[in-house]
Design a protein around this motif. Sequence first.
Motif, PDB file in Angstrom:
ATOM      1  N   GLY A   3       2.683  -3.114  -7.206  1.00 55.14           N
ATOM      2  CA  GLY A   3       2.988  -2.275  -6.058  1.00 55.14           C
ATOM      3  C   GLY A   3       3.022  -3.057  -4.765  1.00 55.14           C
ATOM      4  O   GLY A   3       3.912  -2.862  -3.920  1.00 55.14           O
ATOM      5  N   ILE A   4       2.056  -3.969  -4.588  1.00 55.44           N
ATOM      6  CA  ILE A   4       2.020  -4.780  -3.368  1.00 55.44           C
ATOM      7  C   ILE A   4       3.257  -5.666  -3.281  1.00 55.44           C
ATOM      8  O   ILE A   4       3.867  -5.812  -2.213  1.00 55.44           O
ATOM      9  CB  ILE A   4       0.737  -5.629  -3.326  1.00 55.44           C
ATOM     10  CG1 ILE A   4      -0.493  -4.716  -3.183  1.00 55.44           C
ATOM     11  CG2 ILE A   4       0.783  -6.639  -2.187  1.00 55.44           C
ATOM     12  CD1 ILE A   4      -1.823  -5.444  -3.316  1.00 55.44           C
ATOM     13  N   GLU A   5       3.644  -6.270  -4.403  1.00 54.76           N
ATOM     14  CA  GLU A   5       4.842  -7.118  -4.391  1.00 54.76           C
ATOM     15  C   GLU A   5       6.071  -6.318  -3.993  1.00 54.76           C
ATOM     16  O   GLU A   5       6.891  -6.771  -3.178  1.00 54.76           O
ATOM     17  CB  GLU A   5       5.062  -7.753  -5.757  1.00 54.76           C
ATOM     18  CG  GLU A   5       6.309  -8.616  -5.808  1.00 54.76           C
ATOM     19  CD  GLU A   5       6.507  -9.317  -7.139  1.00 54.76           C
ATOM     20  OE1 GLU A   5       7.445 -10.137  -7.229  1.00 54.76           O
ATOM     21  OE2 GLU A   5       5.736  -9.045  -8.078  1.00 54.76           O
ATOM     22  N   ALA A  44      -0.106  -6.115   6.882  1.00 51.77           N
ATOM     23  CA  ALA A  44      -1.526  -6.404   6.694  1.00 51.77           C
ATOM     24  C   ALA A  44      -1.962  -5.763   5.388  1.00 51.77           C
ATOM     25  O   ALA A  44      -1.664  -4.592   5.131  1.00 51.77           O
ATOM     26  CB  ALA A  44      -2.355  -5.859   7.851  1.00 51.77           C
ATOM     27  N   VAL A  45      -2.646  -6.540   4.545  1.00 51.66           N
ATOM     28  CA  VAL A  45      -3.141  -6.040   3.264  1.00 51.66           C
ATOM     29  C   VAL A  45      -4.657  -5.952   3.341  1.00 51.66           C
ATOM     30  O   VAL A  45      -5.333  -6.948   3.613  1.00 51.66           O
ATOM     31  CB  VAL A  45      -2.726  -6.958   2.103  1.00 51.66           C
ATOM     32  CG1 VAL A  45      -3.174  -6.351   0.769  1.00 51.66           C
ATOM     33  CG2 VAL A  45      -1.212  -7.181   2.103  1.00 51.66           C
ATOM     34  N   VAL A  46      -5.181  -4.748   3.110  1.00 49.94           N
ATOM     35  CA  VAL A  46      -6.615  -4.477   3.253  1.00 49.94           C
ATOM     36  C   VAL A  46      -7.145  -3.879   1.954  1.00 49.94           C
ATOM     37  O   VAL A  46      -6.521  -2.985   1.374  1.00 49.94           O
ATOM     38  CB  VAL A  46      -6.876  -3.501   4.415  1.00 49.94           C
ATOM     39  CG1 VAL A  46      -8.354  -3.145   4.503  1.00 49.94           C
ATOM     40  CG2 VAL A  46      -6.392  -4.096   5.726  1.00 49.94           C
ATOM     41  N   THR A  47      -8.290  -4.376   1.494  1.00 50.72           N
ATOM     42  CA  THR A  47      -8.966  -3.797   0.337  1.00 50.72           C
ATOM     43  C   THR A  47      -9.910  -2.710   0.818  1.00 50.72           C
ATOM     44  O   THR A  47     -10.813  -2.981   1.616  1.00 50.72           O
ATOM     45  CB  THR A  47      -9.748  -4.861  -0.439  1.00 50.72           C
ATOM     46  OG1 THR A  47      -8.888  -5.956  -0.749  1.00 50.72           O
ATOM     47  CG2 THR A  47     -10.316  -4.288  -1.725  1.00 50.72           C
ATOM     48  N   SER A  48      -9.721  -1.490   0.343  1.00 48.01           N
ATOM     49  CA  SER A  48     -10.519  -0.362   0.824  1.00 48.01           C
ATOM     50  C   SER A  48     -11.971  -0.461   0.412  1.00 48.01           C
ATOM     51  O   SER A  48     -12.885  -0.253   1.217  1.00 48.01           O
ATOM     52  CB  SER A  48      -9.921   0.953   0.298  1.00 48.01           C
ATOM     53  OG  SER A  48      -8.559   1.052   0.599  1.00 48.01           O
ATOM     54  N   ILE A  50      -0.888  -2.027   4.075  1.00 49.09           N
ATOM     55  CA  ILE A  50      -1.029  -1.819   2.630  1.00 49.09           C
ATOM     56  C   ILE A  50      -2.516  -1.799   2.300  1.00 49.09           C
ATOM     57  O   ILE A  50      -3.239  -2.760   2.574  1.00 49.09           O
ATOM     58  CB  ILE A  50      -0.342  -2.944   1.834  1.00 49.09           C
ATOM     59  CG1 ILE A  50       1.140  -3.038   2.198  1.00 49.09           C
ATOM     60  CG2 ILE A  50      -0.513  -2.725   0.340  1.00 49.09           C
ATOM     61  CD1 ILE A  50       1.846  -4.234   1.574  1.00 49.09           C
ATOM     62  N   GLU A  51      -2.975  -0.705   1.707  1.00 49.90           N
ATOM     63  CA  GLU A  51      -4.379  -0.585   1.295  1.00 49.90           C
ATOM     64  C   GLU A  51      -4.472  -0.643  -0.226  1.00 49.90           C
ATOM     65  O   GLU A  51      -3.759   0.081  -0.927  1.00 49.90           O
ATOM     66  CB  GLU A  51      -4.978   0.717   1.794  1.00 49.90           C
ATOM     67  CG  GLU A  51      -5.121   0.778   3.294  1.00 49.90           C
ATOM     68  CD  GLU A  51      -5.750   2.089   3.729  1.00 49.90           C
ATOM     69  OE1 GLU A  51      -6.989   2.185   3.717  1.00 49.90           O
ATOM     70  OE2 GLU A  51      -4.984   3.018   4.063  1.00 49.90           O
ATOM     71  N   ASP A  52      -5.368  -1.469  -0.712  1.00 45.73           N
ATOM     72  CA  ASP A  52      -5.583  -1.638  -2.143  1.00 45.73           C
ATOM     73  C   ASP A  52      -6.951  -1.066  -2.511  1.00 45.73           C
ATOM     74  O   ASP A  52      -7.977  -1.682  -2.267  1.00 45.73           O
ATOM     75  CB  ASP A  52      -5.493  -3.121  -2.507  1.00 45.73           C
ATOM     76  CG  ASP A  52      -5.720  -3.377  -3.992  1.00 45.73           C
ATOM     77  OD1 ASP A  52      -5.700  -2.400  -4.769  1.00 45.73           O
ATOM     78  OD2 ASP A  52      -5.914  -4.543  -4.374  1.00 45.73           O
ATOM     79  N   LEU A  80      -0.950   3.259   0.258  1.00 45.62           N
ATOM     80  CA  LEU A  80      -2.278   3.126  -0.350  1.00 45.62           C
ATOM     81  C   LEU A  80      -2.108   3.173  -1.855  1.00 45.62           C
ATOM     82  O   LEU A  80      -1.471   4.083  -2.390  1.00 45.62           O
ATOM     83  CB  LEU A  80      -3.216   4.235   0.121  1.00 45.62           C
ATOM     84  CG  LEU A  80      -4.676   4.108  -0.346  1.00 45.62           C
ATOM     85  CD1 LEU A  80      -5.634   4.613   0.729  1.00 45.62           C
ATOM     86  CD2 LEU A  80      -4.927   4.871  -1.647  1.00 45.62           C
ATOM     87  N   LEU A  81      -2.669   2.167  -2.524  1.00 41.61           N
ATOM     88  CA  LEU A  81      -2.556   2.039  -3.977  1.00 41.61           C
ATOM     89  C   LEU A  81      -3.903   2.294  -4.643  1.00 41.61           C
ATOM     90  O   LEU A  81      -4.922   1.755  -4.206  1.00 41.61           O
ATOM     91  CB  LEU A  81      -2.075   0.637  -4.347  1.00 41.61           C
ATOM     92  CG  LEU A  81      -0.619   0.315  -4.027  1.00 41.61           C
ATOM     93  CD1 LEU A  81      -0.495  -1.131  -3.579  1.00 41.61           C
ATOM     94  CD2 LEU A  81       0.259   0.574  -5.245  1.00 41.61           C
ATOM     95  N   GLN A  82      -3.892   3.101  -5.697  1.00 46.28           N
ATOM     96  CA  GLN A  82      -5.074   3.309  -6.527  1.00 46.28           C
ATOM     97  C   GLN A  82      -4.710   2.979  -7.968  1.00 46.28           C
ATOM     98  O   GLN A  82      -3.893   3.655  -8.584  1.00 46.28           O
ATOM     99  CB  GLN A  82      -5.602   4.738  -6.403  1.00 46.28           C
ATOM    100  CG  GLN A  82      -6.247   5.013  -5.061  1.00 46.28           C
ATOM    101  CD  GLN A  82      -6.998   6.342  -5.018  1.00 46.28           C
ATOM    102  OE1 GLN A  82      -6.608   7.310  -5.673  1.00 46.28           O
ATOM    103  NE2 GLN A  82      -8.060   6.399  -4.237  1.00 46.28           N
TER     104      GLN A  82
END
Length: 425
Positions: free
Chosen positions: A144-146, A206-210, A241-243, A266-268
């Motif tokens: 998803g991030i890619e 910006a990619v952030v880990t929740s 982008i939230e992971d 936001l990805l789960q």
Amino acid sequence: MGSGALGAGAALPPVRVLAERLGVSAATVASSYQRLRQRGVVETAGRHGTRVRSRPPVATSRAARRLGVPVGVLDLSAGEPDRRLLPDLHEHLRRVAAAPWQPLGYAGGGPLPELLDLARERMSGHGVPVRAAELTVTHGALDGIERLLTAHLRPGDRVAIEDPGWANLLDLIAALGLAPVSMPIDEAGPTEAGLRAAIAAGVRAAVVTSRAHNPTGAALTRDRAAALRRVLRQAEDVLVIEDDHAGDLARVPLHPLAGATPNWALLQSVSKPYGPDLRLAVLAGDPMTVARVQGRMRLGAGWVSTLVQRLVVELWRDGTVAAAVDAAARSYERRREELRSALAVRGVAALGRTGLNVWVPTADETSAVGRLRDAGYAVAPGALHRIDSAPAVRITVSELDLPGIPRLADAVSAALHPYASVLAR
């Protein structure tokens, strides 16, 4: 490096030395080193200078990376969930097989409505603005991030990345030809100052880990999320982008940044709670962003297997599975806390608020990794996860049982302070 003349860990000459040797300016050499760092070929090792990375910018398989773990050495380096705690899928697979269904054609694939309904209900309970969002499904969080990055950015664009951060993401950024911008973090997530500096540096995303940050276990707190949202409202052109890869395993509330900018996602993922073989993540985002991801999906894989989606629906609807996931989360939490407490007693500071890992700062991670391997433990070198942050080692608790924690803590203390016992005499 490409010819193999410089192997993994080999030191590059100092900038001025190489400039004199080649007859070029120091600025030219410094710029070249910077490009190599951005592509993931080399890394800055503090006082040890610049060195060739221990693995290439395009990641090899997890199995290949573990081939070097000798027999008899406990592997605490993998970052994977404890397979003993994953739900038994046999009954749920039987239900999927027994359910009436028709074979799909290429035009009939896509996200299952019942899966999206369940995902929307789960996300809305965590404050994700799903009423104003679209949802789709990807082949896991990294996929998803890619797709998000390739749909919004072009090679050379800058991306704010947590530092330290997820090694696979750093490899992906390098493989896509994007430029990583270090975004420092603490136990509450990316720092406000770090995000401001990254935005000032011109990042496009910006990619952030929740929660359950890999490798440090950081998780966004309510206050930190509010502060970051205030910063992001002044950066409307940044894709956020939230992971949230750990989901229910995190055991702390989710404080999303979703909606702070016009373009967000936001990805789960289901891999950590239910098993790495379930390559599925639900992606929520603004309508344009989700439409771009769906378009990219149609050009490639098309859709996530409907069989996998039906299996996830069965798992989400089963209360016994939810209880098993909660028990797994409590087990990881206890192992992390026991290890951190044992290390603290021995004078070793460590991070690991949530997730599967404990992050242990050290002055020399190479020697620490070697001494721990000699003591019977394989841990991950922090260099795989760092851009500019300080050295450390990552210890995954998945293969660690409670009775073995004191012995491991002794080994970590000895590896970090090898001369302490000699000086004490």
